[in-house]
Design a protein around this motif. Structure first.
Motif, PDB file in Angstrom:
ATOM      1  N   LEU A 105      -6.930  11.165  -3.306  1.00 41.58           N
ATOM      2  CA  LEU A 105      -5.693  11.916  -3.522  1.00 41.58           C
ATOM      3  C   LEU A 105      -5.072  11.627  -4.896  1.00 41.58           C
ATOM      4  O   LEU A 105      -4.346  12.457  -5.429  1.00 41.58           O
ATOM      5  N   SER A 106      -5.385  10.460  -5.461  1.00 42.96           N
ATOM      6  CA  SER A 106      -4.827  10.125  -6.776  1.00 42.96           C
ATOM      7  C   SER A 106      -5.734  10.577  -7.915  1.00 42.96           C
ATOM      8  O   SER A 106      -5.397  10.371  -9.087  1.00 42.96           O
ATOM      9  N   GLY A 107      -6.880  11.152  -7.589  1.00 47.66           N
ATOM     10  CA  GLY A 107      -7.795  11.578  -8.636  1.00 47.66           C
ATOM     11  C   GLY A 107      -8.594  10.429  -9.230  1.00 47.66           C
ATOM     12  O   GLY A 107      -8.900  10.424 -10.422  1.00 47.66           O
ATOM     13  N   GLY A 108      -8.931   9.425  -8.402  1.00 47.64           N
ATOM     14  CA  GLY A 108      -9.771   8.326  -8.858  1.00 47.64           C
ATOM     15  C   GLY A 108      -9.033   7.281  -9.656  1.00 47.64           C
ATOM     16  O   GLY A 108      -9.547   6.776 -10.662  1.00 47.64           O
ATOM     17  N   ARG A 109      -7.836   6.887  -9.189  1.00 51.49           N
ATOM     18  CA  ARG A 109      -7.017   5.951  -9.967  1.00 51.49           C
ATOM     19  C   ARG A 109      -6.810   4.600  -9.296  1.00 51.49           C
ATOM     20  O   ARG A 109      -6.021   3.787  -9.774  1.00 51.49           O
ATOM     21  N   LEU A 110      -7.537   4.313  -8.219  1.00 52.14           N
ATOM     22  CA  LEU A 110      -7.348   3.052  -7.502  1.00 52.14           C
ATOM     23  C   LEU A 110      -8.272   1.964  -8.025  1.00 52.14           C
ATOM     24  O   LEU A 110      -9.466   2.188  -8.223  1.00 52.14           O
ATOM     25  N   ILE A 111      -7.708   0.791  -8.254  1.00 56.08           N
ATOM     26  CA  ILE A 111      -8.471  -0.443  -8.385  1.00 56.08           C
ATOM     27  C   ILE A 111      -8.146  -1.251  -7.131  1.00 56.08           C
ATOM     28  O   ILE A 111      -6.988  -1.565  -6.882  1.00 56.08           O
ATOM     29  N   LEU A 112      -9.161  -1.552  -6.332  1.00 55.61           N
ATOM     30  CA  LEU A 112      -8.928  -2.243  -5.069  1.00 55.61           C
ATOM     31  C   LEU A 112      -9.004  -3.752  -5.294  1.00 55.61           C
ATOM     32  O   LEU A 112     -10.091  -4.337  -5.363  1.00 55.61           O
ATOM     33  N   GLY A 113      -7.851  -4.387  -5.437  1.00 56.72           N
ATOM     34  CA  GLY A 113      -7.789  -5.830  -5.578  1.00 56.72           C
ATOM     35  C   GLY A 113      -7.769  -6.491  -4.209  1.00 56.72           C
ATOM     36  O   GLY A 113      -6.973  -6.118  -3.344  1.00 56.72           O
ATOM     37  N   LEU A 114      -8.648  -7.476  -4.007  1.00 59.50           N
ATOM     38  CA  LEU A 114      -8.747  -8.162  -2.723  1.00 59.50           C
ATOM     39  C   LEU A 114      -8.705  -9.675  -2.927  1.00 59.50           C
ATOM     40  O   LEU A 114      -9.143 -10.192  -3.958  1.00 59.50           O
TER      41      LEU A 114
ATOM     42  N   ILE B  48      -1.956   7.070 -14.743  1.00 60.38           N
ATOM     43  CA  ILE B  48      -2.009   5.612 -14.666  1.00 60.38           C
ATOM     44  C   ILE B  48      -2.667   5.133 -13.372  1.00 60.38           C
ATOM     45  O   ILE B  48      -2.492   5.740 -12.309  1.00 60.38           O
ATOM     46  N   GLY B  49      -3.448   4.065 -13.468  1.00 57.95           N
ATOM     47  CA  GLY B  49      -4.092   3.503 -12.290  1.00 57.95           C
ATOM     48  C   GLY B  49      -3.130   2.676 -11.457  1.00 57.95           C
ATOM     49  O   GLY B  49      -2.071   2.245 -11.934  1.00 57.95           O
ATOM     50  N   VAL B  50      -3.512   2.430 -10.206  1.00 58.63           N
ATOM     51  CA  VAL B  50      -2.692   1.613  -9.304  1.00 58.63           C
ATOM     52  C   VAL B  50      -3.586   0.566  -8.657  1.00 58.63           C
ATOM     53  O   VAL B  50      -4.758   0.817  -8.363  1.00 58.63           O
ATOM     54  N   MET B  51      -3.004  -0.630  -8.416  1.00 59.57           N
ATOM     55  CA  MET B  51      -3.808  -1.743  -7.916  1.00 59.57           C
ATOM     56  C   MET B  51      -2.972  -2.696  -7.078  1.00 59.57           C
ATOM     57  O   MET B  51      -1.887  -3.108  -7.503  1.00 59.57           O
ATOM     58  N   PRO B  52      -3.442  -3.080  -5.882  1.00 62.61           N
ATOM     59  CA  PRO B  52      -2.812  -4.202  -5.172  1.00 62.61           C
ATOM     60  C   PRO B  52      -3.281  -5.507  -5.802  1.00 62.61           C
ATOM     61  O   PRO B  52      -4.465  -5.704  -6.042  1.00 62.61           O
ATOM     62  N   ARG B  53      -2.330  -6.434  -6.037  1.00 60.23           N
ATOM     63  CA  ARG B  53      -2.656  -7.680  -6.766  1.00 60.23           C
ATOM     64  C   ARG B  53      -2.322  -8.913  -5.928  1.00 60.23           C
ATOM     65  O   ARG B  53      -1.322  -9.535  -6.137  1.00 60.23           O
ATOM     66  N   VAL B  54      -3.164  -9.316  -5.047  1.00 55.24           N
ATOM     67  CA  VAL B  54      -4.303  -8.630  -4.459  1.00 55.24           C
ATOM     68  C   VAL B  54      -4.025  -8.470  -2.972  1.00 55.24           C
ATOM     69  O   VAL B  54      -3.203  -9.179  -2.400  1.00 55.24           O
TER      70      VAL B  54
ATOM     71  N   TRP C 246       0.830  -1.213   0.000  1.00 51.63           N
ATOM     72  CA  TRP C 246       0.000   0.000   0.000  1.00 51.63           C
ATOM     73  C   TRP C 246       0.862   1.260   0.000  1.00 51.63           C
ATOM     74  O   TRP C 246       0.559   2.226  -0.707  1.00 51.63           O
ATOM     75  N   THR C 247       1.918   1.234   0.771  1.00 53.69           N
ATOM     76  CA  THR C 247       2.829   2.371   0.795  1.00 53.69           C
ATOM     77  C   THR C 247       3.443   2.585  -0.578  1.00 53.69           C
ATOM     78  O   THR C 247       3.564   3.723  -1.059  1.00 53.69           O
ATOM     79  N   MET C 248       3.810   1.489  -1.234  1.00 56.04           N
ATOM     80  CA  MET C 248       4.402   1.570  -2.570  1.00 56.04           C
ATOM     81  C   MET C 248       3.401   2.129  -3.587  1.00 56.04           C
ATOM     82  O   MET C 248       3.756   2.981  -4.427  1.00 56.04           O
ATOM     83  N   LEU C 249       2.146   1.671  -3.519  1.00 55.59           N
ATOM     84  CA  LEU C 249       1.139   2.193  -4.437  1.00 55.59           C
ATOM     85  C   LEU C 249       0.934   3.689  -4.260  1.00 55.59           C
ATOM     86  O   LEU C 249       0.820   4.440  -5.238  1.00 55.59           O
ATOM     87  N   ALA C 250       0.863   4.138  -3.024  1.00 53.62           N
ATOM     88  CA  ALA C 250       0.685   5.567  -2.756  1.00 53.62           C
ATOM     89  C   ALA C 250       1.865   6.368  -3.290  1.00 53.62           C
ATOM     90  O   ALA C 250       1.696   7.455  -3.865  1.00 53.62           O
ATOM     91  N   TRP C 251       3.065   5.832  -3.106  1.00 55.05           N
ATOM     92  CA  TRP C 251       4.274   6.502  -3.586  1.00 55.05           C
ATOM     93  C   TRP C 251       4.258   6.609  -5.107  1.00 55.05           C
ATOM     94  O   TRP C 251       4.589   7.658  -5.687  1.00 55.05           O
ATOM     95  N   MET C 252       3.835   5.544  -5.792  1.00 50.12           N
ATOM     96  CA  MET C 252       3.787   5.561  -7.246  1.00 50.12           C
ATOM     97  C   MET C 252       2.700   6.508  -7.749  1.00 50.12           C
ATOM     98  O   MET C 252       2.899   7.251  -8.719  1.00 50.12           O
ATOM     99  N   ALA C 253       1.541   6.498  -7.107  1.00 48.96           N
ATOM    100  CA  ALA C 253       0.460   7.392  -7.529  1.00 48.96           C
ATOM    101  C   ALA C 253       0.857   8.853  -7.380  1.00 48.96           C
ATOM    102  O   ALA C 253       0.501   9.703  -8.210  1.00 48.96           O
ATOM    103  N   ALA C 254       1.618   9.153  -6.328  1.00 45.11           N
ATOM    104  CA  ALA C 254       2.031  10.534  -6.087  1.00 45.11           C
ATOM    105  C   ALA C 254       3.007  11.046  -7.139  1.00 45.11           C
ATOM    106  O   ALA C 254       3.152  12.263  -7.306  1.00 45.11           O
ATOM    107  N   HIS C 255       3.666  10.142  -7.860  1.00 41.17           N
ATOM    108  CA  HIS C 255       4.667  10.542  -8.850  1.00 41.17           C
ATOM    109  C   HIS C 255       4.182  10.373 -10.285  1.00 41.17           C
ATOM    110  O   HIS C 255       4.977  10.424 -11.227  1.00 41.17           O
ATOM    111  N   THR C 256       2.866  10.173 -10.465  1.00 43.03           N
ATOM    112  CA  THR C 256       2.278  10.045 -11.788  1.00 43.03           C
ATOM    113  C   THR C 256       0.981  10.834 -11.838  1.00 43.03           C
ATOM    114  O   THR C 256       0.516  11.341 -10.819  1.00 43.03           O
TER     115      THR C 256
END
Length: 274
Positions: A87-96, A60-66, A47-57
């Motif tokens: 905070l990402s402007g609607g770019r999360l796909i929530l993989g569970l 592109i969407g971001v997703m935990p798999r899963v 989750w920390t990694m996804l947030a870090w990537m979203a903040a620098h783009t």
């Protein structure tokens, strides 16, 4: 319309910002990262990694798999997801998922759920998340997870898509009943079993008053450098998968030369699949 994701390893040997910026520049639709917090290989927490990537783009969407549900309280994940999506402007796909790695649960002192509890816990987690995202205050008396008059503000600005990595009959039924997307992995789900599994999801969706058309069918597909020696043949293989009803292909480069594989896929293969 076919969409393409790209797996970015959680390994600390891969620069996540450089990798996600390259994926965005090459036109991939989203990136994904696996959730394995325990292990001997140095890695980032997903989750920390996804947030870090979203903040620098920016696109592109971001997703935990899963995301393994047993690792985190579902109500807390609902809050985490709303914040990251906003905070990402609607770019999360929530993989569970129900949680595959029992040895990791044991290592971190987390109780290991039974197979039944993994599936039931996954269903309860989705219901809690959806409830917190829509209800003023949610009381949910689940067998495994619960909330008591729980408020959560702000509410998401959109319906955050929940995709499940499921395989067994009961888990596939949960997918058909509750999920926005299904993302199995080719290999864990043999090619000849994918239509059977999809049919189970469709049947469960029908029983819940939904349609399989309401559910995005995505597939994790490993790609090795040798396959790029014949890009046309690889494109044909991927087209065959889309013909089975998978409108999203999440590509997992394997082997050496990852950066070259990522670029060649985007430039030489994917335009022939669309």
């Amino acid at each position: 319309m076919i969409s393409f994701g790209l797996d970015i390893p959680a390994s600390t040997g891969v620069d996540p910002v450089a990798a996600v910026r390259a994926a965005e520049d090459l036109g991939y639709d989203f990136v994904s990262t696996a959730d394995h917090p325990s292990g001997t290989d140095p890695s980032h927490e997903v989750w920390t990694m996804l947030a870090w990537m979203a903040a620098h783009t920016s696109r592109i969407g971001v997703m935990p798999r899963v995301l393994g549900v047993p690792y985190r309280n579902p109500a807390m994940v609902a809050k985490m997801a709303e914040t990251l999506d906003r905070l990402s402007g609607g770019r999360l796909i929530l993989g569970l998922g129900g949680g595959h790695s029992d040895e990791e649960f044991r290592a971190f002192g987390i109780g290991v759920p039974s197979p039944r509890d993994k599936v039931d816990g996954l269903a309860e987690a989705i219901e809690i998340m959806r409830g917190l995202w829509t209800e003023p205050a949610l009381t949910y008396p689940g067998r495994l997870h619960h909330t008591e008059a729980a408020p959560m503000e702000p509410k998401p600005a959109r319906r955050i898509p929940i995709w499940l990595g499921t395989f067994g009959p009961r888990a596939l039924a949960v997918t058909g009943r509750l999920a926005d997307g299904w993302m199995p992995s080719l290999g864990y789900a043999p090619l000849d079993q994918l239509p059977v599994m999809r049919d189970r999801i469709a049947a469960a969706a029908d029983q819940a008053g939904r349609s399989i058309d309401d559910i995005t069918c995505a597939l994790n597909v490993e790609v090795r450098p040798a396959e790029l020696e014949e890009p046309g043949r690889l494109a044909e293989r991927l087209r065959d998968l889309t013909a089975m009803g998978f409108t999203v292909l999440n590509l997992k480069p394997a082997g050496p030369g990852r950066e070259e594989t990522v670029e060649r896929l985007a430039r030489e293969v994917l335009p022939e699949v669309i």
